[in-house]
Motif scaffolding. Structure first.
Motif, PDB file in Angstrom:
ATOM      1  N   ILE A   1       2.183   1.559  -3.757  1.00 10.79           N
ATOM      2  CA  ILE A   1       1.161   2.298  -4.323  1.00 10.79           C
ATOM      3  C   ILE A   1       0.854   3.792  -4.088  1.00 10.79           C
ATOM      4  CG2 ILE A   1      -1.443   2.116  -4.915  1.00 10.79           C
ATOM      5  CD1 ILE A   1      -1.212  -0.939  -4.323  1.00 10.79           C
ATOM      6  N   SER A   2       0.872   4.214  -2.981  1.00 10.59           N
ATOM      7  CA  SER A   2       0.749   5.399  -2.565  1.00 10.59           C
ATOM      8  C   SER A   2       2.028   6.255  -3.168  1.00 10.59           C
ATOM      9  CB  SER A   2       0.673   5.721  -0.971  1.00 10.59           C
ATOM     10  OG  SER A   2       0.593   6.948  -0.554  1.00 10.59           O
TER      11      SER A   2
ATOM     12  N   TYR B   1       3.438   6.011  -5.764  1.00  9.18           N
ATOM     13  CA  TYR B   1       3.368   6.232  -7.375  1.00  9.18           C
ATOM     14  C   TYR B   1       1.864   6.559  -7.516  1.00  9.18           C
ATOM     15  CZ  TYR B   1       7.694   3.804  -7.996  1.00  9.18           C
ATOM     16  OH  TYR B   1       9.132   3.552  -7.791  1.00  9.18           O
ATOM     17  N   SER B   2       1.368   7.244  -6.537  1.00  9.56           N
ATOM     18  CA  SER B   2      -0.152   7.428  -6.817  1.00  9.56           C
ATOM     19  C   SER B   2      -0.488   8.483  -8.057  1.00  9.56           C
ATOM     20  CB  SER B   2      -0.722   8.066  -5.672  1.00  9.56           C
ATOM     21  OG  SER B   2      -0.158   9.335  -5.011  1.00  9.56           O
ATOM     22  N   ASP B   3       0.721   9.318  -8.271  1.00 12.33           N
ATOM     23  CA  ASP B   3       0.524  10.309  -9.290  1.00 12.33           C
ATOM     24  C   ASP B   3       0.173   9.738 -10.815  1.00 12.33           C
ATOM     25  OD1 ASP B   3       0.749  12.525  -7.680  1.00 12.33           O
ATOM     26  OD2 ASP B   3       2.986  12.683  -8.025  1.00 12.33           O
TER      27      ASP B   3
ATOM     28  N   VAL C   1      -1.125   6.401 -11.005  1.00 12.04           N
ATOM     29  CA  VAL C   1      -1.990   5.210 -10.829  1.00 12.04           C
ATOM     30  C   VAL C   1      -3.521   5.603 -11.133  1.00 12.04           C
ATOM     31  CG1 VAL C   1      -3.433   3.951  -9.248  1.00 12.04           C
ATOM     32  CG2 VAL C   1      -0.993   4.093  -8.695  1.00 12.04           C
TER      33      VAL C   1
ATOM     34  N   ARG D   1      -7.149   1.095  -8.872  1.00  6.36           N
ATOM     35  CA  ARG D   1      -6.756  -0.259  -8.180  1.00  6.36           C
ATOM     36  C   ARG D   1      -8.078  -1.069  -8.151  1.00  6.36           C
ATOM     37  NH1 ARG D   1      -3.893   0.787  -2.557  1.00  6.36           N
ATOM     38  NH2 ARG D   1      -4.393  -1.550  -2.422  1.00  6.36           N
TER      39      ARG D   1
ATOM     40  N   ASN E   1       0.765  -1.298   0.095  1.00  5.46           N
ATOM     41  CA  ASN E   1       0.028  -0.146  -0.058  1.00  5.46           C
ATOM     42  C   ASN E   1       0.963   1.210   0.129  1.00  5.46           C
ATOM     43  OD1 ASN E   1      -2.500  -0.999  -0.173  1.00  5.46           O
ATOM     44  ND2 ASN E   1      -2.827  -1.407   1.988  1.00  5.46           N
TER      45      ASN E   1
END
Length: 85
Positions: free
Chosen positions: A25-26, A28-30, A32, A35, A22
């Motif tokens: 993922i956060s 690289y959130s720009d 994403v 999900r 998690n």
């Protein structure tokens, strides 16, 4: 900047790496797009799909970092089309 759309399929073999996954993922959130997580209780695993729109090196970096985590398997499928933003 050239980007590609990709889906990263992640299988967590137990619940230990959930926080680390998690966090990545956060981080690289720009990039994403979305999900989806599916707990598969019968088998004691979790399956996560992450869709990204990013430069290929960013997608590779994300997938590579996932692959270093104990109990995590990750595979990436790339679109053939390259977008020029």
């Amino acid at each position: 900047m050239e980007t590609r759309v990709a889906v990263i399929s992640i299988i967590l073999e137990n619940s230990k790496p959930v926080e680390e996954v998690n966090k990545l993922i956060s981080d690289y959130s720009d990039y994403v797009v979305g999900r989806m997580g599916i707990p598969y209780k019968k088998r004691g695993i979790s399956i996560i799909s992450v869709v990204m729109d990013a430069p290929q090196d960013v997608i590779s970096s994300f997938s590579g970092k996932l692959g270093t985590l104990d109990g995590v398997s990750a595979k990436t499928a790339y679109s053939k089309y390259v977008f020029n933003d």
